[in-house]
Design a protein around this motif. Structure first.
Motif, PDB file in Angstrom:
ATOM      1  N   SER A 177       8.840 -10.297  86.603  1.00  0.00           N
ATOM      2  CA  SER A 177       8.030  -9.809  85.661  1.00  0.00           C
ATOM      3  C   SER A 177       8.242  -8.010  85.463  1.00  0.00           C
ATOM      4  O   SER A 177       8.851  -7.531  86.883  1.00  0.00           O
ATOM      5  N   LEU A 178       8.279  -7.556  84.523  1.00  0.00           N
ATOM      6  CA  LEU A 178       8.547  -6.099  84.481  1.00  0.00           C
ATOM      7  C   LEU A 178       7.387  -5.332  84.689  1.00  0.00           C
ATOM      8  O   LEU A 178       7.013  -4.011  84.677  1.00  0.00           O
ATOM      9  N   ILE A 179       5.995  -6.021  84.710  1.00  0.00           N
ATOM     10  CA  ILE A 179       4.899  -5.387  84.823  1.00  0.00           C
ATOM     11  C   ILE A 179       4.615  -4.655  86.067  1.00  0.00           C
ATOM     12  O   ILE A 179       4.237  -3.454  86.171  1.00  0.00           O
ATOM     13  N   ALA A 180       5.005  -5.570  87.292  1.00  0.00           N
ATOM     14  CA  ALA A 180       4.821  -4.632  88.418  1.00  0.00           C
ATOM     15  C   ALA A 180       5.904  -5.360  89.843  1.00  0.00           C
ATOM     16  O   ALA A 180       6.164  -6.469  89.343  1.00  0.00           O
ATOM     17  N   ASP A 181       5.893  -4.890  90.710  1.00  0.00           N
ATOM     18  CA  ASP A 181       6.770  -5.582  91.826  1.00  0.00           C
ATOM     19  C   ASP A 181       5.826  -6.465  92.506  1.00  0.00           C
ATOM     20  O   ASP A 181       6.328  -7.403  93.004  1.00  0.00           O
ATOM     21  N   TYR A 182       4.457  -6.078  92.557  1.00  0.00           N
ATOM     22  CA  TYR A 182       3.538  -6.896  93.415  1.00  0.00           C
ATOM     23  C   TYR A 182       2.254  -7.142  92.727  1.00  0.00           C
ATOM     24  O   TYR A 182       1.721  -6.225  92.044  1.00  0.00           O
ATOM     25  N   PHE A 183       1.785  -8.378  92.900  1.00  0.00           N
ATOM     26  CA  PHE A 183       0.297  -8.415  92.694  1.00  0.00           C
ATOM     27  C   PHE A 183      -0.447  -8.772  94.115  1.00  0.00           C
ATOM     28  O   PHE A 183       0.070  -9.380  94.831  1.00  0.00           O
ATOM     29  N   VAL A 184      -1.701  -8.148  94.143  1.00  0.00           N
ATOM     30  CA  VAL A 184      -2.481  -8.446  95.203  1.00  0.00           C
ATOM     31  C   VAL A 184      -3.836  -8.966  94.687  1.00  0.00           C
ATOM     32  O   VAL A 184      -4.354  -8.669  93.847  1.00  0.00           O
ATOM     33  N   ILE A 185      -4.162 -10.244  95.304  1.00  0.00           N
ATOM     34  CA  ILE A 185      -5.249 -11.052  94.573  1.00  0.00           C
ATOM     35  C   ILE A 185      -6.125 -11.423  95.824  1.00  0.00           C
ATOM     36  O   ILE A 185      -5.829 -11.797  96.871  1.00  0.00           O
ATOM     37  N   CYS A 186      -7.286 -10.729  95.739  1.00  0.00           N
ATOM     38  CA  CYS A 186      -8.212 -10.951  96.738  1.00  0.00           C
ATOM     39  C   CYS A 186      -9.744 -11.250  95.989  1.00  0.00           C
ATOM     40  O   CYS A 186     -10.027 -11.179  94.926  1.00  0.00           O
ATOM     41  N   HIS A 187     -10.712 -11.795  96.766  1.00  0.00           N
ATOM     42  CA  HIS A 187     -12.101 -11.607  96.129  1.00  0.00           C
ATOM     43  C   HIS A 187     -13.107 -11.583  97.343  1.00  0.00           C
ATOM     44  O   HIS A 187     -12.840 -11.166  98.469  1.00  0.00           O
ATOM     45  N   GLY A 188     -14.433 -10.706  96.704  1.00  0.00           N
ATOM     46  CA  GLY A 188     -15.581 -10.538  97.455  1.00  0.00           C
ATOM     47  C   GLY A 188     -16.626 -11.451  97.014  1.00  0.00           C
ATOM     48  O   GLY A 188     -16.426 -12.120  95.981  1.00  0.00           O
ATOM     49  N   ASN A 189     -17.663 -11.624  98.294  1.00  0.00           N
ATOM     50  CA  ASN A 189     -18.883 -12.505  97.894  1.00  0.00           C
ATOM     51  C   ASN A 189     -19.788 -11.499  97.061  1.00  0.00           C
ATOM     52  O   ASN A 189     -20.819 -12.654  96.960  1.00  0.00           O
ATOM     53  N   SER A 190     -19.890 -10.631  96.687  1.00  0.00           N
ATOM     54  CA  SER A 190     -20.935  -9.782  95.995  1.00  0.00           C
ATOM     55  C   SER A 190     -20.446  -8.529  95.018  1.00  0.00           C
ATOM     56  O   SER A 190     -19.167  -8.314  95.525  1.00  0.00           O
ATOM     57  N   ASP A 191     -21.063  -8.186  94.249  1.00  0.00           N
ATOM     58  CA  ASP A 191     -20.711  -7.152  93.516  1.00  0.00           C
ATOM     59  C   ASP A 191     -20.344  -5.986  94.285  1.00  0.00           C
ATOM     60  O   ASP A 191     -19.743  -5.023  94.327  1.00  0.00           O
ATOM     61  N   THR A 192     -21.356  -5.843  95.310  1.00  0.00           N
ATOM     62  CA  THR A 192     -21.177  -4.535  96.409  1.00  0.00           C
ATOM     63  C   THR A 192     -19.994  -4.676  97.040  1.00  0.00           C
ATOM     64  O   THR A 192     -19.056  -3.719  97.258  1.00  0.00           O
ATOM     65  N   GLN A 193     -19.556  -5.960  97.564  1.00  0.00           N
ATOM     66  CA  GLN A 193     -18.361  -6.054  98.391  1.00  0.00           C
ATOM     67  C   GLN A 193     -16.951  -5.792  97.392  1.00  0.00           C
ATOM     68  O   GLN A 193     -16.276  -5.096  97.911  1.00  0.00           O
ATOM     69  N   VAL A 194     -17.149  -6.244  96.348  1.00  0.00           N
ATOM     70  CA  VAL A 194     -15.902  -5.979  95.306  1.00  0.00           C
ATOM     71  C   VAL A 194     -15.780  -4.487  95.181  1.00  0.00           C
ATOM     72  O   VAL A 194     -14.668  -4.042  95.205  1.00  0.00           O
ATOM     73  N   ASN A 195     -16.731  -3.686  94.874  1.00  0.00           N
ATOM     74  CA  ASN A 195     -16.720  -2.297  94.849  1.00  0.00           C
ATOM     75  C   ASN A 195     -16.308  -1.556  96.224  1.00  0.00           C
ATOM     76  O   ASN A 195     -15.387  -0.707  96.037  1.00  0.00           O
ATOM     77  N   ALA A 196     -16.836  -2.075  97.139  1.00  0.00           N
ATOM     78  CA  ALA A 196     -16.192  -1.538  98.408  1.00  0.00           C
ATOM     79  C   ALA A 196     -14.871  -1.788  98.719  1.00  0.00           C
ATOM     80  O   ALA A 196     -14.084  -0.865  99.316  1.00  0.00           O
ATOM     81  N   ILE A 197     -14.322  -2.894  98.353  1.00  0.00           N
ATOM     82  CA  ILE A 197     -12.931  -3.241  98.529  1.00  0.00           C
ATOM     83  C   ILE A 197     -11.979  -2.255  97.663  1.00  0.00           C
ATOM     84  O   ILE A 197     -11.246  -1.669  98.005  1.00  0.00           O
TER      85      ILE A 197
ATOM     86  N   THR B 118     -19.248  -3.706  85.949  1.00  0.00           N
ATOM     87  CA  THR B 118     -19.674  -5.143  86.326  1.00  0.00           C
ATOM     88  C   THR B 118     -19.215  -5.767  87.775  1.00  0.00           C
ATOM     89  O   THR B 118     -19.911  -6.565  88.328  1.00  0.00           O
ATOM     90  N   ALA B 119     -18.062  -5.261  88.394  1.00  0.00           N
ATOM     91  CA  ALA B 119     -17.503  -5.980  89.476  1.00  0.00           C
ATOM     92  C   ALA B 119     -17.262  -7.015  89.371  1.00  0.00           C
ATOM     93  O   ALA B 119     -17.597  -7.882  90.747  1.00  0.00           O
ATOM     94  N   ARG B 120     -16.928  -7.907  88.598  1.00  0.00           N
ATOM     95  CA  ARG B 120     -16.695  -9.265  88.582  1.00  0.00           C
ATOM     96  C   ARG B 120     -15.074  -9.609  88.852  1.00  0.00           C
ATOM     97  O   ARG B 120     -14.723 -10.475  89.025  1.00  0.00           O
ATOM     98  N   TRP B 121     -14.421  -8.653  88.101  1.00  0.00           N
ATOM     99  CA  TRP B 121     -13.021  -8.638  88.182  1.00  0.00           C
ATOM    100  C   TRP B 121     -12.501  -7.255  88.008  1.00  0.00           C
ATOM    101  O   TRP B 121     -12.477  -6.646  86.925  1.00  0.00           O
TER     102      TRP B 121
END
Length: 114
Positions: A33-53, A76-79
């Motif tokens: 892809s020309l979009i980027a060299d790397y994707f990092v994908i992860c998840h948090g268990n709450s909106d607060t954790q998503v924002n902290a990451i 919204t800290a969902r994605w």
């Protein structure tokens, strides 16, 4: 001297690990892809954790002189999508990660050993 994409990748992964992100996956998109060299994908268990990451990744990248081109989804800290140039970081809430399953969409990419 600009920060290399591999260094940005390592910074993002280390920051996510420190904030206890779950199921961290890095995909090598070079040659796919020309979009980027790397994707990092992860998840948090709450909106607060998503924002902290997200906050920790932003802090570490900026400390090393990396450029944050954009951050979307913090309201919204969902994605949360972070554009770090050659590295794109997707931080999901656990429910959305299962639903969107973007690893499947990029199944041609090699998984980077972290």
């Amino acid at each position: 001297m600009p920060v290399q994409s591999k260094e940005i990748l390592n910074l993002a992964v280390a920051a996510a690990e420190d904030k206890k992100a779950m199921n961290i996956v890095a995909l090598d998109l070079q040659g796919i892809s020309l979009i980027a060299d790397y994707f990092v994908i992860c998840h948090g268990n709450s909106d607060t954790q998503v924002n902290a990451i997200m906050t920790e990744i932003r802090k570490r990248v900026q400390e090393k002189g990396g450029i944050i081109r954009g951050i979307e989804g913090t309201d919204t800290a969902r994605w949360v999508l972070m554009d770090l140039g050659d590295v794109i970081v997707h931080i999901f809430h656990r429910d959305e990660r299962e639903y969107y399953n973007i690893e499947r969409l990029w199944s041609d990419a090699k998984v980077v050993n972290l």
